[in-house]
Design an enzyme around this catalytic site. Sequence first.
Site, PDB file in Angstrom:
ATOM      1  N   LYS A  67      18.485 -21.288  -7.297  1.00 14.28           N
ATOM      2  CA  LYS A  67      17.017 -21.027  -8.048  1.00 14.28           C
ATOM      3  C   LYS A  67      16.080 -22.140  -7.862  1.00 14.28           C
ATOM      4  CE  LYS A  67      15.198 -20.151 -12.365  1.00 14.28           C
ATOM      5  NZ  LYS A  67      15.200 -20.442 -13.906  1.00 14.28           N
TER       6      LYS A  67
ATOM      7  N   PHE B 164      -0.832   5.884   4.753  1.00 13.92           N
ATOM      8  CA  PHE B 164      -1.991   5.293   3.762  1.00 13.92           C
ATOM      9  C   PHE B 164      -2.514   4.184   4.078  1.00 13.92           C
ATOM     10  CE2 PHE B 164      -1.522   7.728  -0.198  1.00 13.92           C
ATOM     11  CZ  PHE B 164      -0.589   8.777   0.583  1.00 13.92           C
TER      12      PHE B 164
ATOM     13  N   ASP C 192       3.571  -7.463   3.994  1.00 16.53           N
ATOM     14  CA  ASP C 192       3.144  -8.013   5.229  1.00 16.53           C
ATOM     15  C   ASP C 192       3.881  -9.227   5.722  1.00 16.53           C
ATOM     16  OD1 ASP C 192       1.704  -5.674   5.997  1.00 16.53           O
ATOM     17  OD2 ASP C 192      -0.012  -6.529   5.115  1.00 16.53           O
TER      18      ASP C 192
ATOM     19  N   LYS D 274      -2.236   2.549  14.757  1.00 16.39           N
ATOM     20  CA  LYS D 274      -0.935   3.028  14.524  1.00 16.39           C
ATOM     21  C   LYS D 274      -0.465   4.269  15.170  1.00 16.39           C
ATOM     22  CE  LYS D 274      -0.780  -0.060  10.442  1.00 16.39           C
ATOM     23  NZ  LYS D 274       0.030  -0.550   9.485  1.00 16.39           N
TER      24      LYS D 274
ATOM     25  N   LYS E 152      -6.799   1.592  11.458  1.00 13.75           N
ATOM     26  CA  LYS E 152      -5.479   1.853  11.152  1.00 13.75           C
ATOM     27  C   LYS E 152      -4.845   2.796  11.833  1.00 13.75           C
ATOM     28  CE  LYS E 152      -4.919  -1.089   7.149  1.00 13.75           C
ATOM     29  NZ  LYS E 152      -5.242  -1.174   5.967  1.00 13.75           N
TER      30      LYS E 152
ATOM     31  N   ASN F 226       4.319  -6.227  -4.892  1.00 10.87           N
ATOM     32  CA  ASN F 226       2.958  -5.771  -5.205  1.00 10.87           C
ATOM     33  C   ASN F 226       3.112  -4.664  -6.451  1.00 10.87           C
ATOM     34  OD1 ASN F 226       3.399  -2.962  -3.901  1.00 10.87           O
ATOM     35  ND2 ASN F 226       3.908  -4.332  -2.358  1.00 10.87           N
TER      36      ASN F 226
HETATM   37  N1  CTP Z   1       2.857  -0.203   6.821  1.00  9.04           N
HETATM   38  C1  CTP Z   1       4.102  -0.133   7.193  1.00  9.04           C
HETATM   39  N2  CTP Z   1       4.874  -1.752   7.694  1.00  9.04           N
HETATM   40  C2  CTP Z   1       4.164  -2.637   7.306  1.00  9.04           C
HETATM   41  C3  CTP Z   1       2.900  -2.798   6.607  1.00  9.04           C
HETATM   42  C4  CTP Z   1       2.411  -1.490   6.391  1.00  9.04           C
HETATM   43  O1  CTP Z   1       4.907   0.679   7.533  1.00  9.04           O
HETATM   44  N3  CTP Z   1       4.899  -3.735   7.271  1.00  9.04           N
HETATM   45  C5  CTP Z   1       2.519   1.129   6.560  1.00  9.04           C
HETATM   46  C6  CTP Z   1       2.242   1.281   5.123  1.00  9.04           C
HETATM   47  O2  CTP Z   1       3.237   2.094   4.496  1.00  9.04           O
HETATM   48  C7  CTP Z   1       0.882   2.056   5.442  1.00  9.04           C
HETATM   49  C8  CTP Z   1      -0.001   1.747   6.398  1.00  9.04           C
HETATM   50  O3  CTP Z   1       0.992   1.188   7.093  1.00  9.04           O
HETATM   51  O4  CTP Z   1       1.330   3.879   5.424  1.00  9.04           O
HETATM   52  C9  CTP Z   1      -1.126   0.966   6.002  1.00  9.04           C
HETATM   53  O5  CTP Z   1      -0.552  -0.149   5.021  1.00  9.04           O
HETATM   54  P1  CTP Z   1      -1.579  -1.176   4.535  1.00  9.04           P
HETATM   55  O6  CTP Z   1      -0.996  -1.949   3.581  1.00  9.04           O
HETATM   56  O7  CTP Z   1      -2.880  -0.488   4.194  1.00  9.04           O
HETATM   57  O8  CTP Z   1      -2.347  -1.916   5.896  1.00  9.04           O
HETATM   58  P2  CTP Z   1      -1.799  -2.952   6.664  1.00  9.04           P
HETATM   59  O9  CTP Z   1      -1.149  -2.336   8.155  1.00  9.04           O
HETATM   60  O10 CTP Z   1      -0.401  -3.657   6.123  1.00  9.04           O
HETATM   61  O11 CTP Z   1      -2.866  -3.951   7.107  1.00  9.04           O
HETATM   62  P3  CTP Z   1      -3.341  -4.872   6.010  1.00  9.04           P
HETATM   63  O12 CTP Z   1      -2.577  -5.350   5.001  1.00  9.04           O
HETATM   64  O13 CTP Z   1      -3.810  -5.923   6.901  1.00  9.04           O
HETATM   65  O14 CTP Z   1      -4.648  -4.127   5.386  1.00  9.04           O
END
Ligand code: CTP
Length: 411
Positions: free
Chosen positions: A295, A330, A285, A348, A344, A216
């Site tokens: 490859k 975040f 995610d 969380k 969130k 990303n």
């Molecule tokens: N986070 C995490 N582990 C994951 C995904 C996210 O610890 N597998 C944490 C990120 O570091 C951040 C927070 O969760 O502090 C929110 O991450 P974000 O990408 O905004 O949201 P998601 O929970 O992944 O949900 P979505 O992608 O559906 O918005």
Amino acid sequence: MNGAKEKVNLLAEKNIILGVTGGIAAYKAADLASYLTQLGAKVHVILTKSAQEFISPLTFSALTGLPAAGDLFSADYGPLKHIELATAADAFLIAPATANVIGKLAAGLADDLLTTTALAVTCPRLLAPAMNANMYAQQVVQENIALLCRRGWELIAPEAGRMACGAVGLGRLADKDKIVAFLRRSLGRKDLAGLKILVTAGGTREPLDPVRYLGNRSSGRMGYALAQVAWERSGEVILISGPTALVPPYGVRFIPVTTAQEMYEAVMDIFPEADIVVKAAAVADFRPANQAKEKIKKEEHEMLVLNLEPTPDILAALGRKKTRQILAGFAAETQDLLANAKEKLKAKNLDLIVANDVSRRGVGFESDTNIVTLLFADGRQENLPEMDKYDVAHAVWDAICSLPRFASLKK
Ligand code: CTP
């Protein structure tokens, strides 16, 4: 609460006494004095007699715009110059510090302007040694440094590399960014002292095959700024980071990881001993359910369909496990910023979430600035204007320090 925050510049208008002693690295002190002046500090340079064999006071006064002093008995400065300088000083730094001056300081000798001023200051004192590696390794030098550290001096350790004498070893003057980081730490607030802080940063990479990955756009800058500021505010900082192009900030313990699973394991390992966790990492995610051993060849596929499986949600796992810890996350969103972030925060079990609209151009991902809203578990909300990520980091730590649970961590 709304409104602009001032840019945090811990060096602005600060009176820094820069002691320069007689080693070849004295030439680097000119660059340091210039850099500190550009950062807004008032740099008062004191040179020892042997430093003046390498570089003249005129060089420093031209760079700092302030007199650079050498002689305790000079008619230009008056007999009480050392007391005058010492009283006004916010920090006292000797860079480079030779074995000779270190020995004199350890023995309490005061036979020139620099060593008398060293005894008269009450501000933080920092020492950046530079000398040949064999000299630095000498027991007497090491014991003198250890003695000074016990008496409250802060050591800015030299680095390994090639020295003027041609030898390679430990003894090069620390680089100027490292010296400035230590100065900031000594001038800054100490509100995170005694606390173990875990910060995650950067994006994770989920391998598809030996040469490709799903990643990303996270640059890691926000997380690195959070780690840097936490260290500058005297925290003990562990930074767990996905791959970035950044150099880890000085003073932090750095644990590099690549995948979400590796980050999960590293975070879980540290979590029991952490007091505060800030998760700024952009964690994948989903990851490829199967990683190809070789490859992937384009001839073998007309359409390539990837099967993805979920990765562990690290922050959610921490939220379930947390006891005394403060947890901040975040929320990177492109729509319904506050509603999604609040969701969130609750789901969380966080104390604070930093809501970040990553669809706005020029801020957020890959940018030096950010526009964020801080949302607290007790319903408070703080909208911050566009700020440098370093300043956002200060605002996030201010917010964490304002939490009622923060006070109980310090007990
Ligand atoms: N986070 C995490 N582990 C994951 C995904 C996210 O610890 N597998 C944490 C990120 O570091 C951040 C927070 O969760 O502090 C929110 O991450 P974000 O990408 O905004 O949201 P998601 O929970 O992944 O949900 P979505 O992608 O559906 O918005």
